[in-house]
Each structure stands twice: as structure tokens, then as C-alpha cells.
Design an enzyme around this catalytic site. Sequence first.
Site, PDB file in Angstrom:
ATOM      1  CB  VAL A 100     -61.639   9.484  -9.492  1.00 30.08           C
ATOM      2  CG1 VAL A 100     -61.774   8.259 -10.380  1.00 30.08           C
ATOM      3  CG2 VAL A 100     -60.202   9.939  -9.367  1.00 30.08           C
ATOM      4  CB  CYS A 101     -67.016  10.456  -8.852  1.00 32.20           C
ATOM      5  SG  CYS A 101     -66.267   8.241  -7.738  1.00 32.20           S
ATOM      6  CB  SER A 102     -66.125  15.801 -10.386  1.00 33.08           C
ATOM      7  OG  SER A 102     -67.011  15.157  -9.454  1.00 33.08           O
ATOM      8  CG  MET A 148     -70.569  10.502 -12.328  1.00 36.43           C
ATOM      9  SD  MET A 148     -71.251   8.952 -13.030  1.00 36.43           S
ATOM     10  CE  MET A 148     -70.357   7.813 -13.202  1.00 36.43           C
TER      11      MET A 148
END
Length: 156
Positions: free
Chosen positions: A44-46, A49
Site C-alpha cells: 500500500v505504501c509503495s 508513494m
Amino acid sequence: MILQKNTPAPDFELYNSPDHKLKLSDFKGKRLILAFYPADWSPVCSDQMSLYNETLRLFHKHNAEVLGISVDSKWCHMAFEENRNLHFPLLADFEPKGAVSKKYGAYNEQEGESLRALFVIDEKGIIQWSHLSPDSVNPGADGILDALEAMDNHKK
């Protein structure tokens, strides 16, 4: 509880590379988007960003810069930035762990990582919009863009 609208954004100084630090006050006169997130390399973070990387041009049209912040180390951020070809700084809230995240109310004590929280800060360093998402949900960019547009309309 994360910091809310009309709250002065707490200043900070964090590493954005192995030998360089950035401060909130470095961005005085610009709008700033702070994107706190749990961890480099998580799916999710990838995605989040990468989305902000693709949306940078739209953010810049509103005189806004993006800073990603997590408790990962400066070395981890450097590898993640290079791997994802990111064109905005990732800041290491590494030691003391989560100190800046805590100032913004965006720290998960149980997990020992930053929460997925967004802040839009105006040219004077005042928070104009904030949002907290569950760790498993990419908040996208719509809320950020809406906040930036509202700030533009307020200036007119």
C-alpha cells in the site's frame, strides 16, 4: 488524534539522505504536503508513494511540495527512492524513533511505525487539511488536491 486544521505545523529536522537533513522551515513560502506512512516496501505504501510521484506536476501547479515520512532509516529510504524512481524526498523519522510522527499525532505505538496520515500546510506553516487512513487503505490524492484548490479559491 492527528493535528487538525488551523494548527501551526510543528517544525522538525530529519534526514532525507545519508548526509543531508531537511527542516519544515526550509519550505516557508511554499505549500507542503506531509505524507506519513507505515513502511517503505509495503504494497500500500509503495502504491501511495508512486501515486504522489505521478501527481507531482499537479501538486507543483498549486505551489506545493511533497515530503514522505516514515520511521524507516535514511538508507532504507535511499534504496526505496531509487527503486521506485521517486522525485520527492522521503524523510527518516528514525531516531528518536517516531518523534516527528508523534508531534503530528501520527504514530502507532503498538506497531512502532507512522500512521497513514496526510497534512496540507500553507505558506505560513499552518495546517489547512489533515486526514487519517487505515494502514491498509491508500488515501489517494483527491483530498490533497481538493484542499489545495480550496486554498487557491480562498486567496482569490
